[in-house]
Design an enzyme around this catalytic site. Sequence first.
Site, PDB file in Angstrom:
ATOM      1  NE  ARG A  63      -2.505  -1.400   3.383  1.00 22.54           N
ATOM      2  CZ  ARG A  63      -3.168  -2.380   3.976  1.00 22.54           C
ATOM      3  NH1 ARG A  63      -4.401  -2.662   3.628  1.00 22.54           N
ATOM      4  NH2 ARG A  63      -2.633  -3.069   4.942  1.00 22.54           N
ATOM      5  CE  LYS A 172       3.937 -19.351  11.217  1.00 25.13           C
ATOM      6  NZ  LYS A 172       4.838 -18.903  12.155  1.00 25.13           N
ATOM      7  CG  ASP A 201       6.175 -24.998   8.959  1.00 24.56           C
ATOM      8  OD1 ASP A 201       7.290 -24.552   9.271  1.00 24.56           O
ATOM      9  OD2 ASP A 201       5.429 -25.575   9.752  1.00 24.56           O
ATOM     10  CG  HIS A 202      10.715 -20.683   8.480  1.00 22.65           C
ATOM     11  ND1 HIS A 202       9.762 -20.288   9.365  1.00 22.65           N
ATOM     12  CD2 HIS A 202      11.876 -20.695   9.179  1.00 22.65           C
ATOM     13  CE1 HIS A 202      10.309 -20.056  10.535  1.00 22.65           C
ATOM     14  NE2 HIS A 202      11.602 -20.291  10.454  1.00 22.65           N
ATOM     15  CG  ASP A 259       4.226 -17.545  15.870  1.00 25.90           C
ATOM     16  OD1 ASP A 259       4.105 -17.179  14.688  1.00 25.90           O
ATOM     17  OD2 ASP A 259       5.271 -17.369  16.529  1.00 25.90           O
ATOM     18  CG  HIS A 264       7.472 -23.558  12.994  1.00 26.41           C
ATOM     19  ND1 HIS A 264       7.246 -23.434  11.655  1.00 26.41           N
ATOM     20  CD2 HIS A 264       7.664 -22.284  13.448  1.00 26.41           C
ATOM     21  CE1 HIS A 264       7.297 -22.149  11.307  1.00 26.41           C
ATOM     22  NE2 HIS A 264       7.542 -21.438  12.379  1.00 26.41           N
ATOM     23  CE  LYS A 354       7.769 -15.474  19.459  1.00 21.85           C
ATOM     24  NZ  LYS A 354       8.881 -15.634  18.533  1.00 21.85           N
TER      25      LYS A 354
HETATM   26  C1  BG6 Z   1       8.212 -17.883  12.848  1.00 22.90           C
HETATM   27  C2  BG6 Z   1       7.419 -17.386  14.010  1.00 22.90           C
HETATM   28  O1  BG6 Z   1       7.421 -18.724  12.052  1.00 22.90           O
HETATM   29  O2  BG6 Z   1       9.341 -18.605  13.311  1.00 22.90           O
HETATM   30  C3  BG6 Z   1       8.289 -16.534  14.916  1.00 22.90           C
HETATM   31  O3  BG6 Z   1       6.332 -16.608  13.533  1.00 22.90           O
HETATM   32  C4  BG6 Z   1       9.529 -17.271  15.305  1.00 22.90           C
HETATM   33  O4  BG6 Z   1       7.555 -16.159  16.085  1.00 22.90           O
HETATM   34  C5  BG6 Z   1      10.228 -17.831  14.081  1.00 22.90           C
HETATM   35  O5  BG6 Z   1      10.390 -16.368  15.987  1.00 22.90           O
HETATM   36  C6  BG6 Z   1      11.389 -18.712  14.471  1.00 22.90           C
HETATM   37  O6  BG6 Z   1      12.083 -19.099  13.322  1.00 22.90           O
HETATM   38  P1  BG6 Z   1      13.574 -19.621  13.403  1.00 22.90           P
HETATM   39  O7  BG6 Z   1      13.896 -20.033  12.026  1.00 22.90           O
HETATM   40  O8  BG6 Z   1      14.391 -18.490  13.918  1.00 22.90           O
HETATM   41  O9  BG6 Z   1      13.556 -20.754  14.376  1.00 22.90           O
END
Ligand code: BG6
Length: 508
Positions: A63, A172, A201-202, A259, A264, A354
């Site tokens: 935007r 996600k 989902d990384h 989250d 994950h 966290k």
């Molecule tokens: C993300 C979450 O998907 O993964 C974050 O939204 C989190 O809250 C992050 O900090 C952690 O990713 P990584 O690769 O640092 O473990």
Amino acid sequence: MTAVTAFSENPVPALPRARPEPCVMVIFGASGDLTKRKLIPALYELFLDKQLPKCFRIVGFARSENSAEEFRSHLRDSVREFGRKVFDEKEWAKFAEIIDYHQGDYTDPAAYASLKKRLEEMECGCSVGDNRLFYLATPPSLYETVIGNLHGEKLVYPKKETDSWSRVIIEKPFGRDLDSARELNSFVRARLHENQIYRIDHYLGKETVQNILVFRFANAIFEPLWNRNHIDHVQITAAEKIGVEGRGSFYDEAGVIRDFLQNHLFEVMSLIAMEQPVSFQADPIRDEKVKVLRSLHRQFDDEIAENVVAGRYDGYLDVKGVKPDSRTPTYAALKVMIDNWRWQGVPFYLRAGKSLVSRVTEVNIHFRRIPFCLFGQEEVCQRLEPNVLTIRIQPDEGIRLRFGCKTPGDNLAVSPVLMDFNYAEAFGRETPEAYARLLIDAMRGDQTLFSRSDAVEHAWTYITPILRKLESGLPLHGYKTGSDGPVEAAQLLGKDGRAWDRIVPDKL
Ligand code: BG6
């Protein structure tokens, strides 16, 4: 520690991977956090490694009233800050040439019509053709709006109408609970074929997570032990040292269960628990993962209170964007049972949080105790600790096995020792960035590391009653920043006669 040698640094790839076809990637949410912290640094890394398609363009859609020049300069700062490689001004200048910006309102069809025109007229000294990759890095509340407009303006192609491809990557969390995930799935699937939908989902892009299947199925010695006859329990930990940082309002809507756990940790658990797939292709692997999720033991209301511990770090309510009456957990620990032949009676304990003592993601497979102690003396026998196999996902990526060993000397004494493999030491280089791997896979059309609709829904089927229980008053225990979570989490294992593994601050 035992050194491990990588016998061949450049082995012949089992599945050779071609360079993707020319394409354009449009990022919705281009002025957001994900774009600057992850997507652009990953694309820049791919550019430096010459992995991007020979002809490739990036268009940021947002935007904000930015010129393309302002957008590039803002991205340059992000790559300097968040990129993992040494910043090179000359290389950046070449990379910047392929970046463009399109200003528009997500809800306005005219913004998509002008985007379409722009893509059709795109010239970059080579032909990107009509292949299009759309990345939804917007807040989830905009997913349907963007996909509806992409479909309405025919920016995504109905299947089989053309040789060109169009794919959509969706971040996600996919939905907020079972009902919303089903709704989103049916909205998306009414407009796109499943093979155009890339639910990202990384975690699945992490080298160490991909290695779980290689470790299990490229070695003959672990799989025979990988079941209830030999494994006592499994612990999966994802501890983060950072708090919610500047993401207070997003996080307060999501919380650790949406989250982190639903995606994950459930992905990692599925890879640990699944059966051998019939082949290493996307669907056979995803079929086996889904079977795990379908086998999760559904919990009655009172079981949830027994098997779930939720927590919130002290000071969370002071974070900007967090509601004063928030009940969002920043920590959760779960005991999960899998109802199938392989895992009956073997608890999987999962925890994520966290503001904890350190950043560690690992899986610990705890094997059973020896059935009989040979060494007679009570003291010796008590010191015999069960074997533990640790799959360290990050940092200090590696695999470690704990076993008992005779302490040198005249007396019979046994100590636990470690056999240790570390990626960086063995291969002499860092593991690749997860987003880079996933982006290139999406360009290639490989869905193996993306979540399928049924997997997402099965994960929500298990998680949704827990979310409901939280809303209706499951206690939210406080914990101190820098601790290993609420003390109540210890009871989850304590009542089963077990204990959490220590969250080890530094190297293994
Ligand atoms: C993300 C979450 O998907 O993964 C974050 O939204 C989190 O809250 C992050 O900090 C952690 O990713 P990584 O690769 O640092 O473990």
